[in-house]
Design a protein around this motif. Structure first.
Motif, PDB file in Angstrom:
ATOM      1  N   GLN A  14      33.134  20.783   9.455  1.00  0.00           N
ATOM      2  CA  GLN A  14      34.152  21.229   8.501  1.00  0.00           C
ATOM      3  C   GLN A  14      35.327  21.906   9.199  1.00  0.00           C
ATOM      4  OE1 GLN A  14      32.214  23.725   5.657  1.00  0.00           O
ATOM      5  NE2 GLN A  14      31.751  25.349   7.121  1.00  0.00           N
ATOM      6  N   GLY A  15      35.067  22.642  10.257  1.00  0.00           N
ATOM      7  CA  GLY A  15      36.154  23.281  11.011  1.00  0.00           C
ATOM      8  C   GLY A  15      37.073  22.258  11.662  1.00  0.00           C
ATOM      9  N   LEU A  16      36.484  21.239  12.256  1.00  0.00           N
ATOM     10  CA  LEU A  16      37.265  20.177  12.894  1.00  0.00           C
ATOM     11  C   LEU A  16      38.136  19.454  11.870  1.00  0.00           C
ATOM     12  CD1 LEU A  16      37.856  18.141  15.269  1.00  0.00           C
ATOM     13  CD2 LEU A  16      35.957  16.813  14.331  1.00  0.00           C
ATOM     14  N   VAL A  17      37.539  19.077  10.756  1.00  0.00           N
ATOM     15  CA  VAL A  17      38.276  18.339   9.732  1.00  0.00           C
ATOM     16  C   VAL A  17      39.426  19.181   9.192  1.00  0.00           C
ATOM     17  CG1 VAL A  17      38.086  17.366   7.409  1.00  0.00           C
ATOM     18  CG2 VAL A  17      36.353  16.827   9.123  1.00  0.00           C
ATOM     19  N   TYR A  18      39.169  20.445   8.912  1.00  0.00           N
ATOM     20  CA  TYR A  18      40.232  21.330   8.426  1.00  0.00           C
ATOM     21  C   TYR A  18      41.352  21.424   9.462  1.00  0.00           C
ATOM     22  CZ  TYR A  18      42.847  25.482   7.214  1.00  0.00           C
ATOM     23  OH  TYR A  18      43.864  26.346   6.932  1.00  0.00           O
ATOM     24  N   THR A  19      40.992  21.593  10.725  1.00  0.00           N
ATOM     25  CA  THR A  19      41.986  21.742  11.790  1.00  0.00           C
ATOM     26  C   THR A  19      42.852  20.491  11.915  1.00  0.00           C
ATOM     27  OG1 THR A  19      40.546  23.255  12.993  1.00  0.00           O
ATOM     28  CG2 THR A  19      42.298  22.201  14.255  1.00  0.00           C
ATOM     29  N   VAL A  20      42.233  19.322  11.851  1.00  0.00           N
ATOM     30  CA  VAL A  20      42.997  18.072  11.928  1.00  0.00           C
ATOM     31  C   VAL A  20      44.005  18.011  10.779  1.00  0.00           C
ATOM     32  CG1 VAL A  20      42.837  15.556  11.688  1.00  0.00           C
ATOM     33  CG2 VAL A  20      41.244  16.771  13.185  1.00  0.00           C
ATOM     34  N   CYS A  21      43.539  18.320   9.574  1.00  0.00           N
ATOM     35  CA  CYS A  21      44.423  18.282   8.407  1.00  0.00           C
ATOM     36  C   CYS A  21      45.538  19.321   8.526  1.00  0.00           C
ATOM     37  CB  CYS A  21      43.621  18.516   7.127  1.00  0.00           C
ATOM     38  SG  CYS A  21      42.472  17.180   6.741  1.00  0.00           S
ATOM     39  N   PHE A  22      45.182  20.539   8.947  1.00  0.00           N
ATOM     40  CA  PHE A  22      46.179  21.606   9.034  1.00  0.00           C
ATOM     41  C   PHE A  22      47.233  21.293  10.088  1.00  0.00           C
ATOM     42  CE2 PHE A  22      47.927  25.593  10.589  1.00  0.00           C
ATOM     43  CZ  PHE A  22      48.384  26.140   9.409  1.00  0.00           C
ATOM     44  N   GLN A  23      46.815  20.717  11.215  1.00  0.00           N
ATOM     45  CA  GLN A  23      47.773  20.392  12.272  1.00  0.00           C
ATOM     46  C   GLN A  23      48.832  19.407  11.778  1.00  0.00           C
ATOM     47  OE1 GLN A  23      48.170  21.564  15.458  1.00  0.00           O
ATOM     48  NE2 GLN A  23      46.677  23.104  14.840  1.00  0.00           N
ATOM     49  N   LEU A  24      48.463  18.553  10.848  1.00  0.00           N
ATOM     50  CA  LEU A  24      49.418  17.564  10.354  1.00  0.00           C
ATOM     51  C   LEU A  24      50.250  18.061   9.181  1.00  0.00           C
ATOM     52  CD1 LEU A  24      47.155  14.438  10.733  1.00  0.00           C
ATOM     53  CD2 LEU A  24      49.262  14.880  11.965  1.00  0.00           C
ATOM     54  N   VAL A  25      49.649  18.806   8.249  1.00  0.00           N
ATOM     55  CA  VAL A  25      50.394  19.202   7.050  1.00  0.00           C
ATOM     56  C   VAL A  25      50.969  20.614   7.119  1.00  0.00           C
ATOM     57  CG1 VAL A  25      49.135  17.614   5.562  1.00  0.00           C
ATOM     58  CG2 VAL A  25      48.353  19.970   5.761  1.00  0.00           C
ATOM     59  N   GLN A  26      50.480  21.441   8.002  1.00  0.00           N
ATOM     60  CA  GLN A  26      50.994  22.804   8.204  1.00  0.00           C
ATOM     61  C   GLN A  26      50.961  23.669   6.944  1.00  0.00           C
ATOM     62  OE1 GLN A  26      52.042  24.111  11.334  1.00  0.00           O
ATOM     63  NE2 GLN A  26      50.978  22.279  11.988  1.00  0.00           N
ATOM     64  N   ASP A  27      49.964  23.463   6.094  1.00  0.00           N
ATOM     65  CA  ASP A  27      49.801  24.270   4.893  1.00  0.00           C
ATOM     66  C   ASP A  27      48.302  24.449   4.662  1.00  0.00           C
ATOM     67  OD1 ASP A  27      50.889  25.487   2.329  1.00  0.00           O
ATOM     68  OD2 ASP A  27      49.519  23.951   1.531  1.00  0.00           O
ATOM     69  N   ALA A  28      47.851  25.705   4.589  1.00  0.00           N
ATOM     70  CA  ALA A  28      46.425  26.001   4.516  1.00  0.00           C
ATOM     71  C   ALA A  28      45.776  25.437   3.253  1.00  0.00           C
ATOM     72  CB  ALA A  28      46.198  27.506   4.602  1.00  0.00           C
ATOM     73  N   ASP A  29      46.412  25.626   2.100  1.00  0.00           N
ATOM     74  CA  ASP A  29      45.825  25.137   0.847  1.00  0.00           C
ATOM     75  C   ASP A  29      45.736  23.613   0.827  1.00  0.00           C
ATOM     76  OD1 ASP A  29      45.502  27.724  -0.131  1.00  0.00           O
ATOM     77  OD2 ASP A  29      47.491  27.738  -1.044  1.00  0.00           O
ATOM     78  N   THR A  30      46.792  22.979   1.266  1.00  0.00           N
ATOM     79  CA  THR A  30      46.797  21.518   1.301  1.00  0.00           C
ATOM     80  C   THR A  30      45.760  21.007   2.289  1.00  0.00           C
ATOM     81  OG1 THR A  30      49.149  21.516   0.751  1.00  0.00           O
ATOM     82  CG2 THR A  30      48.247  19.476   1.661  1.00  0.00           C
ATOM     83  N   ALA A  31      45.631  21.679   3.428  1.00  0.00           N
ATOM     84  CA  ALA A  31      44.641  21.282   4.429  1.00  0.00           C
ATOM     85  C   ALA A  31      43.227  21.401   3.861  1.00  0.00           C
ATOM     86  CB  ALA A  31      44.785  22.123   5.691  1.00  0.00           C
ATOM     87  N   GLN A  32      42.960  22.450   3.079  1.00  0.00           N
ATOM     88  CA  GLN A  32      41.649  22.591   2.455  1.00  0.00           C
ATOM     89  C   GLN A  32      41.388  21.451   1.475  1.00  0.00           C
ATOM     90  OE1 GLN A  32      41.776  26.533   0.779  1.00  0.00           O
ATOM     91  NE2 GLN A  32      40.903  27.470   2.624  1.00  0.00           N
ATOM     92  N   ASP A  33      42.384  21.123   0.667  1.00  0.00           N
ATOM     93  CA  ASP A  33      42.232  20.017  -0.284  1.00  0.00           C
ATOM     94  C   ASP A  33      41.989  18.698   0.449  1.00  0.00           C
ATOM     95  OD1 ASP A  33      42.664  21.788  -2.365  1.00  0.00           O
ATOM     96  OD2 ASP A  33      44.764  21.201  -2.654  1.00  0.00           O
ATOM     97  N   LEU A  34      42.735  18.484   1.512  1.00  0.00           N
ATOM     98  CA  LEU A  34      42.572  17.242   2.268  1.00  0.00           C
ATOM     99  C   LEU A  34      41.221  17.191   2.974  1.00  0.00           C
ATOM    100  CD1 LEU A  34      46.175  16.884   3.700  1.00  0.00           C
ATOM    101  CD2 LEU A  34      45.088  15.415   1.999  1.00  0.00           C
ATOM    102  N   ALA A  35      40.730  18.334   3.430  1.00  0.00           N
ATOM    103  CA  ALA A  35      39.400  18.375   4.049  1.00  0.00           C
ATOM    104  C   ALA A  35      38.342  17.978   3.016  1.00  0.00           C
ATOM    105  CB  ALA A  35      39.119  19.754   4.625  1.00  0.00           C
ATOM    106  N   GLN A  36      38.486  18.495   1.814  1.00  0.00           N
ATOM    107  CA  GLN A  36      37.562  18.116   0.739  1.00  0.00           C
ATOM    108  C   GLN A  36      37.649  16.618   0.456  1.00  0.00           C
ATOM    109  OE1 GLN A  36      38.404  20.583  -2.672  1.00  0.00           O
ATOM    110  NE2 GLN A  36      36.274  21.245  -2.755  1.00  0.00           N
ATOM    111  N   ASP A  37      38.860  16.107   0.368  1.00  0.00           N
ATOM    112  CA  ASP A  37      39.048  14.668   0.137  1.00  0.00           C
ATOM    113  C   ASP A  37      38.426  13.848   1.269  1.00  0.00           C
ATOM    114  OD1 ASP A  37      40.455  15.242  -2.163  1.00  0.00           O
ATOM    115  OD2 ASP A  37      42.434  14.814  -1.307  1.00  0.00           O
ATOM    116  N   THR A  38      38.542  14.360   2.492  1.00  0.00           N
ATOM    117  CA  THR A  38      37.968  13.679   3.646  1.00  0.00           C
ATOM    118  C   THR A  38      36.458  13.545   3.503  1.00  0.00           C
ATOM    119  OG1 THR A  38      39.724  14.445   5.120  1.00  0.00           O
ATOM    120  CG2 THR A  38      37.638  13.804   6.153  1.00  0.00           C
TER     121      THR A  38
END
Length: 177
Positions: A14-38
């Motif tokens: 979960q940490g890796l997936v969140y980090t990948v998403c956050f590095q691309l979108v630069q928004d914590a809430d969006t990265a969490q949503d995308l991690a869930q979608d992943t």
């Protein structure tokens, strides 16, 4: 893969997936949503996960989810070039670099600049900015997908802004490269 094994994989990565998403979108809430979608997409396609490559597989899904999010029209919220000029009287003071560049440009000069653009930018700009068509209407007239036309308008706005800024730098005597 069982539900328990999948839960263990989620906890592990979960940490890796969140980090990948956050590095691309630069928004914590969006990265969490995308991690869930992943993880939801991973669960639905778990039978396609190559054994031993769970980490890489999840990272690729996360990157694709983030890229798809960034490409979506919701995120881009594109405005057409010249919206700032046409609404300058009631516009908020700062609408970004395009508004600043176009603030001192009159409609005659803007029209001249639009008509001097090369294709594929000139026609969409002429239709949307000078003739008042919506991007959807202009897309139908040009027989282009609306997303393509919107991208062309965005690029045209960038070209116009750069041209205006270059002219201002030349007028001010400051030449930059």
């Amino acid at each position: 893969m069982t539900a328990q094994e999948f839960t263990s994989m989620v906890k592990t990565y979960q940490g890796l997936v969140y980090t990948v998403c956050f590095q691309l979108v630069q928004d914590a809430d969006t990265a969490q949503d995308l991690a869930q979608d992943t993880f939801l997409a991973a669960w639905r396609a778990i039978d396609r996960c190559p054994a031993g490559y769970e980490k890489q597989w999840l990272a690729r899904i996360a990157a694709n989810k983030a890229k798809d999010h960034l490409r979506s029209g919701w995120v881009r919220k594109m405005s057409t070039p010249g919206d700032e000029v046409m609404a300058l009287a009631g516009a908020p003071p700062d609408q970004g670099p395009e508004a600043k560049a176009l603030a001192g440009v009159g409609m005659d000069e803007l029209e001249r600049k639009i008509l001097n653009l090369r294709e594929p930018y000139k026609t969409p700009c002429r239709l949307c900015l000078l003739e008042g068509y919506t991007p959807a209407e202009a897309a139908r007239i040009c027989r282009r997908p609306e997303a393509t036309l919107s991208a062309q308008l965005w690029r045209a706005k960038k070209i116009l802004r750069q041209e205006i800024e270059q002219e201002r730098r030349t007028e001010d005597g400051t030449i930059s490269r």
